[in-house]
Design a protein around this motif. Structure first.
Motif, short mmCIF file in Angstrom:
data_model
loop_
_atom_site.label_atom_id
_atom_site.label_comp_id
_atom_site.label_asym_id
_atom_site.label_seq_id
_atom_site.Cartn_x
_atom_site.Cartn_y
_atom_site.Cartn_z
N ALA A 78 0.95 -1.31 -0.13
CA ALA A 78 0.03 0.10 0.10
C ALA A 78 0.89 1.34 0.11
O ALA A 78 0.57 2.19 -0.52
CB ALA A 78 -0.83 0.09 1.36
N ALA A 79 1.87 1.03 0.64
CA ALA A 79 2.86 2.44 1.03
C ALA A 79 3.36 2.71 -0.62
O ALA A 79 3.53 3.66 -1.06
CB ALA A 79 4.04 2.09 1.86
N VAL A 80 3.88 1.64 -1.31
CA VAL A 80 4.01 1.94 -2.75
C VAL A 80 3.04 2.16 -3.73
O VAL A 80 3.27 3.20 -4.54
CB VAL A 80 4.96 0.71 -3.32
CG1 VAL A 80 5.33 0.75 -4.74
CG2 VAL A 80 6.18 0.13 -2.51
N GLU A 81 2.05 1.41 -3.53
CA GLU A 81 0.76 1.91 -4.21
C GLU A 81 0.41 3.40 -4.19
O GLU A 81 -0.28 3.93 -5.48
CB GLU A 81 -0.09 0.85 -3.66
CG GLU A 81 -1.25 0.40 -4.78
CD GLU A 81 -2.14 -0.78 -3.97
OE1 GLU A 81 -2.75 -1.51 -5.00
OE2 GLU A 81 -2.27 -0.74 -2.98
N GLU A 82 0.61 3.88 -3.05
CA GLU A 82 0.21 5.30 -2.91
C GLU A 82 0.85 6.35 -3.86
O GLU A 82 0.28 7.48 -4.25
CB GLU A 82 0.61 5.82 -1.70
CG GLU A 82 -0.12 5.54 -0.35
CD GLU A 82 0.03 5.74 0.96
OE1 GLU A 82 1.23 6.83 1.07
OE2 GLU A 82 -0.23 5.39 1.88
N ARG A 83 2.03 6.07 -4.52
CA ARG A 83 2.75 6.78 -5.27
C ARG A 83 2.96 6.13 -6.79
O ARG A 83 3.67 6.79 -7.74
CB ARG A 83 4.03 7.39 -4.85
CG ARG A 83 3.81 7.80 -3.40
CD ARG A 83 5.11 8.64 -2.81
NE ARG A 83 6.08 7.85 -2.69
CZ ARG A 83 7.52 8.21 -3.41
NH1 ARG A 83 7.56 9.41 -3.88
NH2 ARG A 83 8.34 7.26 -3.13
N ALA A 84 2.68 4.87 -7.18
CA ALA A 84 3.03 4.09 -8.38
C ALA A 84 1.75 3.78 -8.88
O ALA A 84 0.86 3.34 -8.03
CB ALA A 84 3.91 2.88 -7.91
N PRO A 85 1.50 3.95 -10.26
CA PRO A 85 0.47 3.59 -11.00
C PRO A 85 0.02 2.04 -10.81
O PRO A 85 -0.94 1.66 -11.11
CB PRO A 85 0.67 4.06 -12.23
CG PRO A 85 2.09 4.06 -12.44
CD PRO A 85 2.54 4.55 -11.07
N ARG A 86 1.25 1.43 -10.71
CA ARG A 86 1.14 -0.14 -10.60
C ARG A 86 2.07 -1.05 -9.80
O ARG A 86 3.21 -0.14 -9.62
CB ARG A 86 1.19 -0.63 -12.15
CG ARG A 86 0.95 -2.06 -12.47
CD ARG A 86 1.26 -2.23 -13.85
NE ARG A 86 1.02 -3.76 -14.08
CZ ARG A 86 1.10 -4.40 -15.29
NH1 ARG A 86 1.42 -3.51 -16.38
NH2 ARG A 86 0.90 -5.55 -15.39
N VAL A 87 1.78 -1.88 -9.12
CA VAL A 87 2.93 -2.55 -8.14
C VAL A 87 2.87 -4.04 -8.39
O VAL A 87 1.91 -4.82 -8.70
CB VAL A 87 2.53 -2.10 -6.84
CG1 VAL A 87 3.30 -2.85 -5.69
CG2 VAL A 87 2.35 -0.80 -6.60
N SER A 88 4.23 -4.47 -8.55
CA SER A 88 4.48 -5.79 -8.71
C SER A 88 4.96 -6.44 -7.32
O SER A 88 5.76 -5.87 -6.57
CB SER A 88 5.37 -6.21 -9.81
OG SER A 88 5.94 -7.53 -10.05
N LEU A 89 4.12 -7.64 -6.85
CA LEU A 89 4.58 -8.49 -5.43
C LEU A 89 5.02 -9.74 -5.98
O LEU A 89 4.34 -10.34 -6.45
CB LEU A 89 3.37 -8.44 -4.60
CG LEU A 89 3.64 -9.04 -3.48
CD1 LEU A 89 4.41 -8.42 -2.51
CD2 LEU A 89 2.43 -9.11 -2.65
N VAL A 90 6.17 -10.15 -5.44
CA VAL A 90 6.52 -11.59 -5.62
C VAL A 90 6.80 -11.83 -3.98
O VAL A 90 7.37 -11.29 -3.29
CB VAL A 90 7.95 -11.50 -6.25
CG1 VAL A 90 8.68 -13.04 -6.08
CG2 VAL A 90 7.91 -11.22 -7.61
N LEU A 91 6.12 -13.02 -3.57
CA LEU A 91 6.40 -13.36 -2.51
C LEU A 91 6.67 -15.11 -2.28
O LEU A 91 6.14 -15.64 -2.88
CB LEU A 91 4.88 -13.12 -1.82
CG LEU A 91 4.59 -13.50 -0.17
CD1 LEU A 91 3.88 -12.43 0.26
CD2 LEU A 91 3.84 -14.88 0.01
#
Length: 100
Positions: free
Chosen positions: A59-72
């Motif tokens: 969510a912290a990254v999502e606040e400033r980026a139009p798209r987010v990739s997560l690898v877990l």
């Protein structure tokens, strides 16, 4: 459990360090045992608390980026604590036994 994850902002250019720092800040402020290296951040704790931290980091990254990739990747092993440290210590011990 240990979760190793990577959050990558997309659509923000090549220099993503500032965005990644926002995610790592959330992890460090959580108070859970954690480590960050060049590719992943690892965090240790109970399922709900770890996943909550991952969610907030995204969510912290999502606040400033139009798209987010997560690898877990998760190591789910009930009853084990301090594995973030002991797993590495075990490997180092085996290397030392062979003089490496």
């Amino acid at each position: 459990m240990i979760v190793a994850f990577s959050v990558t902002p997309l659509g923000v250019g090549e220099d993503v360090g500032e965005y990644v720092a926002d995610a790592v800040r959330v992890v460090r402020e959580s108070g859970l045992p954690n480590r960050t290296d060049a590719m992943f951040t690892s965090i240790e704790g109970e399922w709900d608390e770890v996943m909550d931290v991952v969610r907030r980091a995204v969510a912290a990254v999502e606040e400033r980026a139009p798209r987010v990739s997560l690898v877990l990747k998760a190591d789910i092993r009930p009853g084990v604590t301090d594995a973030l440290t002991t797993k590495v210590e075990t490997v180092e011990r085996h290397l030392a036994e062979r003089g490496e």
